[in-house]
Structure formats: C-alpha cells, structure tokens
Design a protein around this motif. Structure first.
Motif, PDB file in Angstrom:
ATOM      1  N   ASP A  30       0.826  -1.212   0.000  1.00 29.99           N
ATOM      2  CA  ASP A  30       0.000   0.000   0.000  1.00 29.99           C
ATOM      3  C   ASP A  30       0.859   1.261   0.000  1.00 29.99           C
ATOM      4  OD1 ASP A  30      -2.252  -1.588   0.016  1.00 29.99           O
ATOM      5  OD2 ASP A  30      -2.727  -1.244   2.138  1.00 29.99           O
ATOM      6  N   LEU A  31       1.898   1.280   0.832  1.00 29.60           N
ATOM      7  CA  LEU A  31       2.777   2.452   0.882  1.00 29.60           C
ATOM      8  C   LEU A  31       3.516   2.643  -0.445  1.00 29.60           C
ATOM      9  CD1 LEU A  31       4.268   2.184   4.480  1.00 29.60           C
ATOM     10  CD2 LEU A  31       2.748   3.978   3.609  1.00 29.60           C
ATOM     11  N   GLY A  32       3.925   1.551  -1.065  1.00 27.56           N
ATOM     12  CA  GLY A  32       4.573   1.648  -2.373  1.00 27.56           C
ATOM     13  C   GLY A  32       3.649   2.266  -3.408  1.00 27.56           C
ATOM     14  N   LEU A  35       3.249   6.059  -2.651  1.00 28.00           N
ATOM     15  CA  LEU A  35       4.430   6.830  -3.057  1.00 28.00           C
ATOM     16  C   LEU A  35       4.547   6.933  -4.571  1.00 28.00           C
ATOM     17  CD1 LEU A  35       7.031   5.638  -0.412  1.00 28.00           C
ATOM     18  CD2 LEU A  35       5.834   7.839  -0.533  1.00 28.00           C
ATOM     19  N   THR A  36       4.091   5.915  -5.284  1.00 26.11           N
ATOM     20  CA  THR A  36       4.073   5.988  -6.748  1.00 26.11           C
ATOM     21  C   THR A  36       3.116   7.075  -7.210  1.00 26.11           C
ATOM     22  OG1 THR A  36       4.614   3.649  -6.933  1.00 26.11           O
ATOM     23  CG2 THR A  36       3.612   4.688  -8.867  1.00 26.11           C
ATOM     24  N   VAL A  38       2.197   9.717  -5.461  1.00 27.69           N
ATOM     25  CA  VAL A  38       2.781  11.006  -5.083  1.00 27.69           C
ATOM     26  C   VAL A  38       3.844  11.421  -6.091  1.00 27.69           C
ATOM     27  CG1 VAL A  38       4.188  12.188  -3.337  1.00 27.69           C
ATOM     28  CG2 VAL A  38       2.240  10.799  -2.634  1.00 27.69           C
ATOM     29  N   ALA A  39       4.655  10.477  -6.515  1.00 30.41           N
ATOM     30  CA  ALA A  39       5.681  10.786  -7.525  1.00 30.41           C
ATOM     31  C   ALA A  39       5.041  11.256  -8.828  1.00 30.41           C
ATOM     32  CB  ALA A  39       6.551   9.559  -7.775  1.00 30.41           C
ATOM     33  N   THR A  40       3.904  10.662  -9.182  1.00 25.65           N
ATOM     34  CA  THR A  40       3.181  11.102 -10.383  1.00 25.65           C
ATOM     35  C   THR A  40       2.674  12.524 -10.207  1.00 25.65           C
ATOM     36  OG1 THR A  40       2.504   8.829 -10.838  1.00 25.65           O
ATOM     37  CG2 THR A  40       1.240  10.580 -11.905  1.00 25.65           C
ATOM     38  N   LEU A  41       2.150  12.836  -9.034  1.00 26.24           N
ATOM     39  CA  LEU A  41       1.643  14.190  -8.778  1.00 26.24           C
ATOM     40  C   LEU A  41       2.755  15.231  -8.844  1.00 26.24           C
ATOM     41  CD1 LEU A  41      -0.851  13.527  -5.849  1.00 26.24           C
ATOM     42  CD2 LEU A  41      -1.411  14.112  -8.213  1.00 26.24           C
ATOM     43  N   GLU A  42       3.948  14.843  -8.438  1.00 22.39           N
ATOM     44  CA  GLU A  42       5.072  15.786  -8.472  1.00 22.39           C
ATOM     45  C   GLU A  42       5.461  16.182  -9.886  1.00 22.39           C
ATOM     46  OE1 GLU A  42       8.057  13.796  -6.179  1.00 22.39           O
ATOM     47  OE2 GLU A  42       7.290  14.596  -4.287  1.00 22.39           O
ATOM     48  N   THR A  43       5.069  15.402 -10.879  1.00 26.06           N
ATOM     49  CA  THR A  43       5.428  15.720 -12.260  1.00 26.06           C
ATOM     50  C   THR A  43       4.449  16.692 -12.910  1.00 26.06           C
ATOM     51  OG1 THR A  43       4.178  13.855 -13.171  1.00 26.06           O
ATOM     52  CG2 THR A  43       6.473  13.434 -12.534  1.00 26.06           C
ATOM     53  N   ILE A  44       3.338  16.958 -12.267  1.00 23.22           N
ATOM     54  CA  ILE A  44       2.322  17.850 -12.838  1.00 23.22           C
ATOM     55  C   ILE A  44       2.796  19.291 -12.743  1.00 23.22           C
ATOM     56  CG2 ILE A  44      -0.047  18.702 -12.608  1.00 23.22           C
ATOM     57  CD1 ILE A  44      -0.775  15.926 -11.517  1.00 23.22           C
ATOM     58  N   GLU A  45       2.709  20.004 -13.839  1.00 25.06           N
ATOM     59  CA  GLU A  45       3.085  21.412 -13.835  1.00 25.06           C
ATOM     60  C   GLU A  45       1.907  22.244 -13.355  1.00 25.06           C
ATOM     61  OE1 GLU A  45       4.956  22.899 -17.339  1.00 25.06           O
ATOM     62  OE2 GLU A  45       5.863  20.958 -17.775  1.00 25.06           O
ATOM     63  N   ASP A  46       2.187  23.184 -12.475  1.00 28.51           N
ATOM     64  CA  ASP A  46       1.126  24.033 -11.956  1.00 28.51           C
ATOM     65  C   ASP A  46       1.380  25.510 -12.254  1.00 28.51           C
ATOM     66  OD1 ASP A  46       3.240  24.431 -10.301  1.00 28.51           O
ATOM     67  OD2 ASP A  46       2.130  24.228  -8.436  1.00 28.51           O
TER      68      ASP A  46
END
Length: 86
Positions: A30-32, A35-36, A38-46
């Motif tokens: 579940d934690l993996g 975190l996957t 979250v890593a995807t969200l970090e790539t979104i440009e805002d």
C-alpha cells in the motif's frame, strides 16, 4: 520508490503500532502504491494555477462576537439551541 518490510516496521514503531507479519506485507504494498501516486503528482506542472483567494472561496459571513447559549441539562445531557437553519 521501493519500500521494504524493515521500512514498514520502522514506521510502525514510530507510530507505536503493533503489526502482524501479514499486515506488514500488505502495508508495504500500500505504501509503495501511495508513493508511486505522489511521484506522479510531483510531475504535474502548476504554472497556470492560482492560489485560492477569499473571493474564489465564496461568500463568507463576517464573524461577530455574541453571547454563548446557556445549556439546559436534560437527563444528564446538555441541550443547546439549534444552530443549523432548517
């Protein structure tokens, strides 16, 4: 990011959780997954996003000080006036 069983045990110890071995493995997966995501969200440009303002949040009523309602005791419970309008 790869999560190990030792990582889960350390997190559980910090949170003072007592986990069985099956729970450790399930939480590792579940934690993996989390975190996957979250890593995807970090790539979104805002770049075009704006911070919320008071106007964008809608109309807010001004706070006004007022006297607190006096409670009535009924069978050991406290009864207060209705605060939600029907």
């Amino acid at each position: 990011m790869r999560i190990t069983n030792d990582d889960v045990r350390r997190i559980a110890r910090l949170a003072r959780l007592d986990l069985a071995e099956g729970e450790i493995e399930r939480l590792r997966d579940d934690l993996g997954t989390i975190l996957t995501h979250v890593a995807t969200l970090e790539t979104i440009e805002d770049a075009g996003a704006e911070a919320p303002t008071r106007r964008s949040l809608g109309v807010l009523r001004p706070d006004r000080p007022r006297r607190a309602p006096s409670p009535d005791a009924v069978r050991g419970l406290i009864r207060l006036p209705r605060v939600i309008e029907p």
